[in-house]
Design an enzyme around this catalytic site. Sequence first.
Site, PDB file in Angstrom:
ATOM      1  N   LYS A 136       0.842  -1.208   0.000  1.00  0.00           N
ATOM      2  CA  LYS A 136       0.000   0.000   0.000  1.00  0.00           C
ATOM      3  C   LYS A 136       0.877   1.258   0.000  1.00  0.00           C
ATOM      4  O   LYS A 136       0.595   2.216  -0.727  1.00  0.00           O
ATOM      5  CB  LYS A 136      -0.924   0.001   1.226  1.00  0.00           C
ATOM      6  CG  LYS A 136      -2.024  -1.053   1.139  1.00  0.00           C
ATOM      7  CD  LYS A 136      -2.784  -1.211   2.459  1.00  0.00           C
ATOM      8  CE  LYS A 136      -3.720  -2.420   2.391  1.00  0.00           C
ATOM      9  NZ  LYS A 136      -4.414  -2.690   3.664  1.00  0.00           N
ATOM     10  N   ASP A 159     -11.249   2.654   4.184  1.00  0.00           N
ATOM     11  CA  ASP A 159     -11.492   1.197   4.138  1.00  0.00           C
ATOM     12  C   ASP A 159     -12.990   0.907   4.059  1.00  0.00           C
ATOM     13  O   ASP A 159     -13.386  -0.236   3.813  1.00  0.00           O
ATOM     14  CB  ASP A 159     -10.920   0.523   5.393  1.00  0.00           C
ATOM     15  CG  ASP A 159      -9.598  -0.193   5.123  1.00  0.00           C
ATOM     16  OD1 ASP A 159      -9.286  -0.429   3.945  1.00  0.00           O
ATOM     17  OD2 ASP A 159      -8.905  -0.516   6.103  1.00  0.00           O
ATOM     18  N   GLN A 209      -4.741  -1.329   9.830  1.00  0.00           N
ATOM     19  CA  GLN A 209      -4.433  -2.626   9.218  1.00  0.00           C
ATOM     20  C   GLN A 209      -4.916  -3.742  10.144  1.00  0.00           C
ATOM     21  O   GLN A 209      -4.525  -3.793  11.315  1.00  0.00           O
ATOM     22  CB  GLN A 209      -2.919  -2.725   8.957  1.00  0.00           C
ATOM     23  CG  GLN A 209      -2.508  -3.960   8.191  1.00  0.00           C
ATOM     24  CD  GLN A 209      -3.076  -4.016   6.773  1.00  0.00           C
ATOM     25  OE1 GLN A 209      -3.108  -3.014   6.063  1.00  0.00           O
ATOM     26  NE2 GLN A 209      -3.544  -5.180   6.367  1.00  0.00           N
TER      27      GLN A 209
END
Length: 281
Positions: A50, A117, A94
């Site tokens: 990422k 997200d 994460q």
Amino acid sequence: MNAQIIDGRKIAADIQNTLKEKIKKQTGIPGLAIIQAGDDEASTIYVRNKLRAAADVGIKAVLYKFPESVTEQELSALISSLNKDKNINGMIIQLPLPAHLDEEALIDSIDPEKDVDGFHPLNIGRLQNNSPQALIAATPKGILYLLENTHISLAGKNALVIGCSKIVGRPAAMMLIQKGCTVTMAHIQTKNLPELVKMADIVISACGCPEMVKGEWIKEGAVLIDVGINRLNGKLCGDIEFASAINKASYITPVPGGVGPMTVAMLLQNTYEAYLKQNQN
Ligand code: NAD
């Protein structure tokens, strides 16, 4: 039949090139914060990908990495300050987090406009309402992009989603319903999976079971999107037995090189969209 392979790597690269051009024309720089706690090996690889992809398109991604022992208060304090930080347009935690941390509470504390997200309850609700304000989770958003980019017609099709996690299966099913599919959701307790697969024009598999879905189950000409990332005898593979499925399907995504790269591309896309929205006035 020999299925056409949907090249997620190429489609994701095209999205990222377009994003790069668009970001170049902006006066500011979109900012993404990535919060990682602990040293989970897979998470470290995903985070690295990422960071690299963000830098490549011109998004400034900052990693906030904490030891496994980090407290919820420390993470809360960071999220709260990132919520106020004008240079940060998107923020992700994460997952998975170490067990002592309350994942849900921490996600809920992210400003929904920075929740790139798409895991915040407000964004899940917006998706359910088919609201254009929704920030949609990157993997299901990537799946829909792959289907539409490949010109697969969705209205009236029977779609089977295997796996109903909050981050993949459920949002993917919701998006398919909104596109006019008749959606069946299968999960660990589903009894007659081969029969359900046989009826499906589109199969999205996100259950994490290596090569579980066999070619013989598949309806001739079905479209297969394999989200699973598994290891079998040391080799990466999906949930679908690629070697047998390719003879039955019309389209299939490979693992690796299918859905995976799309997830990263859609995270960057969401960060750019959040940046635009936060800077529109
Ligand atoms: P999860 O563990 O949260 O959920 C798995 C789901 O699959 C559950 O609903 C469970 O009931 C169902 N399931 C498990 N075994 C099953 C079986 N035998 N038959 C039918 N259903 C079954 O998983 P997740 O986080 O949604 O991830 C699923 C898979 O997708 C994993 O392999 C993961 O690595 C992969 N994944 C890939 C990407 C990507 O970008 N390609 C992104 C997220 C997850």
